[in-house]
Design a protein around this motif. Structure first.
Motif: not given
Length: 291
Positions: A7-8, A242-246, A280-285
């Motif tokens: 997924s990454v 990044a996750r905190l800020m969306g 809980p949220v993965q990086p896009v790459a």
């Protein structure tokens, strides 16, 4: 684990990914320079992004005010053409000190970090006189350990003194060396029951300053969250912020996690999966280095 492996995406080149964004909020240490010198491919990527009309805000947990850190970047040969604005933990720290209404500060950190206090209505004092503790670094992070500060921090915590952490990073690479930062002192202070204000990533005030800078660059127009990409090498600060800020994030595996994520100069998918497991949220790459 297999889901993480698939997924990454692990990228060699960032160009196609960056076309999706209007604003980059990039870490500095570990992405733009290695603690000694500029990482030229990364600087070239940021320069090209700006030339295409994008905005680049460097967001650093460096404890100095942005004007001072900008001169440090110059000395490390980071070109001014690679970034538009610089926001530092030092900028956030100055705001927190002013808001605290305390005037007698005990400072932990390098002598050169004391530029942080210029123009503020505070006095730097010894332990017995202090009503506020500000830590920007260890006094000598090459020869000291955070645990050596436990007795001092315990005395401050017993008095109930507030503690401002001017660099939330726990460790940083300086060349090949992994050295402790002020965040490691703040962790001990909280463990001792003390109150800590964290001035920098991954906390909201730092990103709000970065967003304000980006909006100014765009003529006052606000920035859509989907058009912001955070670039960084630290799971605890960059990816969490990044996750905190969306915001989306691009993980630079060759930074502080490189002993876990890199093998033979390449990103190791198994090591990468272990480092990112449970987020809980993965990086896009992910990339070995910004290029």
């Amino acid at each position: 684990m297999q889901d993480l492996l698939t997924s990454v995406p692990i990228l060699k080149h960032a160009d196609a990914l960056l076309e999706r964004y209007d604003v980059l909020i990039s870490d500095v240490w570990g992405v733009v320079h290695d603690g000694l010198w500029a990482l030229e491919p990364a600087c070239a990527v940021l320069t090209a992004f700006r030339e295409r009309g994008g905005a680049v805000v460097l967001l650093s947990n460096a404890p100095g005010p942005s004007q001072h850190v900008a001169s440090v970047l110059d000395a490390k040969r980071v070109p001014r053409g690679a970034w538009d604005r610089l926001v530092t933990s030092g900028d956030v720290t100055r705001s927190l000190i002013a808001e605290s209404h305390h005037s007698r500060v005990y400072h932990i950190g390098w002598q050169s970090d004391r530029a942080l206090f210029a123009g503020l209505d505070v006095e730097l004092v010894d332990e017995a006189q202090a009503d506020l503790v500000v830590a920007t670094e260890l006094n000598d992070y090459r020869n000291e350990t955070p645990e050596q500060y436990r007795p001092l921090l315990s005395r401050f915590a017993e008095q109930g003194l507030p503690f401002i952490c001017g660099n939330p990073d726990l460790v940083v690479h300086v060349g090949e060396d992994l050295l402790p930062c002020a965040g490691s002192l703040a962790m001990i202070y909280e463990e001792l029951g003390g109150s800590v204000a964290w001035a920098g990533k991954p906390y909201r005030p730092a990103y709000e300053l970065a967003l304000a800078a980006a909006a100014e660059l765009r003529g006052g127009r606000s920035v859509e969250s989907s058009k912001v990409l955070v670039i960084g090498d630290a799971v605890r600060t960059d990816l969490a912020g990044a996750r905190l800020m969306g915001f989306d994030s691009l993980f630079i595996a060759g930074g502080i996690h490189r002993d876990e994520t890199m093998r033979g100069g390449e990103v190791d998918p198994v090591g990468l999966a272990k480092v990112l497991d449970g987020l809980p949220v993965q990086p896009v790459a992910a990339m070995a280095a910004l290029a």
